[in-house]
Design an enzyme around this catalytic site. Structure first.
Site, short mmCIF file in Angstrom:
data_model
loop_
_atom_site.label_atom_id
_atom_site.label_comp_id
_atom_site.label_asym_id
_atom_site.label_seq_id
_atom_site.Cartn_x
_atom_site.Cartn_y
_atom_site.Cartn_z
N GLN A 205 0.43 -3.41 1.13
CA GLN A 205 -0.03 -2.03 1.16
C GLN A 205 0.62 -1.17 0.07
O GLN A 205 1.65 -1.53 -0.49
CB GLN A 205 0.28 -1.41 2.52
CG GLN A 205 -0.61 -1.93 3.65
CD GLN A 205 -0.41 -1.13 4.91
OE1 GLN A 205 0.17 -1.59 5.87
NE2 GLN A 205 -0.88 0.12 4.90
N HIS A 206 -0.03 -0.04 -0.19
CA HIS A 206 0.53 1.10 -0.94
C HIS A 206 0.64 0.91 -2.45
O HIS A 206 0.84 1.89 -3.16
CB HIS A 206 1.92 1.48 -0.43
CG HIS A 206 2.04 1.70 1.03
ND1 HIS A 206 1.22 2.54 1.73
CD2 HIS A 206 2.89 1.15 1.96
CE1 HIS A 206 1.56 2.52 3.02
NE2 HIS A 206 2.56 1.68 3.17
N ASP B 243 -2.08 -5.76 4.58
CA ASP B 243 -1.49 -6.90 5.27
C ASP B 243 -1.16 -6.62 6.73
O ASP B 243 -1.38 -7.48 7.60
CB ASP B 243 -0.26 -7.42 4.52
CG ASP B 243 0.77 -6.35 4.19
OD1 ASP B 243 0.60 -5.17 4.60
OD2 ASP B 243 1.75 -6.68 3.49
#
Length: 479
Positions: free
Chosen positions: A82-83, A242
């Site tokens: 992520q991110h 994820d």
């Protein structure tokens, strides 16, 4: 030779890519391939070249297909870390290495963004307060430190978006991963125009948000099919982050288990649950799930790798630990996200002449587990007697399991399936190929089932000892 339909789920994580070939009817994992990634940077920087993710995906898929008939594959989906911030030129090529989720250089930008709207303003819109991990802070860092690159960016993507677009030729994301950007509004289920204005981010640079991670957003292109050795035209799902994929793999969501907590012990430590209650507390990231529910999540930066580093410094095997006695070790070796202390370093206190190396290592386990478990109380609608599902690499370690049992006082379920992120991605691929609900598919596969360990008496003395140290440490680090 596989004759019944199969799907491929891809887990593109911080350190590696894993691809699992799964029987679409039973959920049986038929084979897995893996390829490593390189992460570079120091002094808070953590970067990776997105092109290596694509090469690793191809290598991992080739490994999973070895000995199997690729013509049986009907769909593919990617779950990614992520991110991360990926910026592309007009031809879809990365302009620079991706800024990863654990890159803490954007902490000042995240704090400035929080000040602009206030914590409550951000919670009302995104369900989260910006921290260094979130993509919005990374975009602000790029605008301030590399303005020419930011201006040249024709497309802004998350890691899984980048790979999905390479597969299907369509710029698409899902609500789950989008909700980790801090420019997606979890109340409206769309990008927030006011936040995009605040960030100077043209929505034309962003991928479309599919209804779910299992939505078919494209078909495998001829070029991707050649590179991966798969049939052209198979279903490409929107995919997800994820953590959201792990929830799907466990059968968590609207067509599965709701309000059942999960603790994941990996490079980061997380605690989350699928719920119909929209989260809005600064103690959690108020993510959307990938199926239309929500996935409130607490995340720490320092978990298994930090404890392994302490073990190495002490010259011990990771399983040589015993409870920490009077010692407290907060293993914030890379700064910390929960609590929000991006500039923090590790702290060891409470040493005595009688303290052993094994107790110091045990204190590292306790400090890391405490940080994760403390977020449990913030999860909405999760009762104290519901078992914890324990996943991630740490769930295969005796000391990790026993530390979580001792500090939580809860029964613990150890799911049999190890690669839950990839399995969740496979369920999304199956949903894209068949039109079925991905959570229902995964629940039928039984990915969340496993051995149940009874609760231990909660070690309140250890919990209270760590809790007493943290406020003073927090105050010191914020000066």
């Amino acid at each position: 030779m596989q004759s019944s339909p199969a799907v491929i789920g891809v887990d593109s994580s911080t350190q590696s890519t894993k691809a699992v070939l799964v029987d679409a009817a039973s959920g049986k994992v038929l084979a897995m391939g893996r390829a490593a990634h390189t992460v570079s940077g120091d002094a808070g920087a953590r970067e990776s070249d997105p092109e290596q993710w694509w090469r690793a995906l191809a290598e991992a898929v080739a490994g999973a297909l070895a000995g199997f008939d690729a013509r049986a594959v009907t769909g593919i989906a990617v779950a990614g870390q992520q991110h991360g911030l990926v910026v592309l030129d007009g031809a879809g090529r990365p302009l620079r290495p991706a800024l990863l989720w654990n890159d803490t250089r954007s902490a000042p930008q995240a704090a400035a963004l929080t000040d602009r709207l206030g914590a409550d303003g951000w919670l009302a819109r995104t369900g989260s307060v910006p921290v260094a991990s979130m993509t919005a802070g990374k975009w602000e860092w790029l605008r301030e430190h590399e303005p020419r690159t930011a201006e040249a960016a024709a497309a802004v993507r998350l890691p899984h978006d980048f790979l999905t677009e390479r597969l299907g030729g369509t710029a698409a994301t899902d609500p789950g991963d989008a909700s980790g950007t801090c420019w997606y509004n979890t109340a409206t289920g769309a990008y927030d125009p006011g936040l995009l204005d605040l960030l100077g981010l043209d929505p034309a640079r962003l991928p479309a948000v599919a209804p779910t991670g299992a939505t078919r957003v494209g078909s495998l292109t001829a070029r991707a099919a050649r590179e991966l050795g798969l049939p052209e035209g198979i279903a490409v799902a929107a995919g997800t982050g994820d953590n959201m994929a792990a929830a799907v793999g466990l059968g968590l969501g609207g067509r599965g288990l709701l309000d059942h907590p999960v603790v994941s012990l990996g490079t980061s430590g997380t605690v989350f649950a699928a719920t119909r209650t929209r989260p809005a507390t600064a103690a959690l990231a108020g993510f959307a799930a990938t199926d239309g529910t929500y996935l409130p999540l607490g995340c720490t930066l320092n978990c298994t790798l930090a404890v392994d580093r302490v073990a190495a410094l002490l010259g011990l095997d990771r399983e040589d630990a015993v409870p920490g006695g009077e010692a407290v070790l907060l293993p914030y070796l890379d700064g910390e996200r929960t609590p929000d202390l991006p500039g923090a370093s590790g702290l060891l206190t409470g040493l005595r002449h009688t303290t052993t190396r094994q107790q110091v290592l045990g204190a590292a386990y306790e400090g890391a587990a405490f940080s994760v478990l403390r977020a449990l109380d913030e999860l909405p609608r999760v009762s104290g007697d519901v078992p914890l599902r324990l996943i991630g690499g740490g769930a295969r370690g005796r000391t990790w399991v026993e530390t979580v049992r001792r500090l939580s006082g809860r029964p613990v379920v150890l799911p049999r399936t190890a690669e839950l992120v990839a399995l969740g991605a496979a369920a999304l691929a199956a949903g894209a190929a068949s039109g079925e609900d991905a959570v229902a598919v995964a629940a039928a596969w039984g990915g969340g089932e496993g051995e149940t360990l009874p609760p231990l008496e909660r070690d309140r003395a250890a919990w209270d000892r760590i809790a007493a140290v943290l406020p003073a440490f927090d105050s010191l680090e914020r000066r």
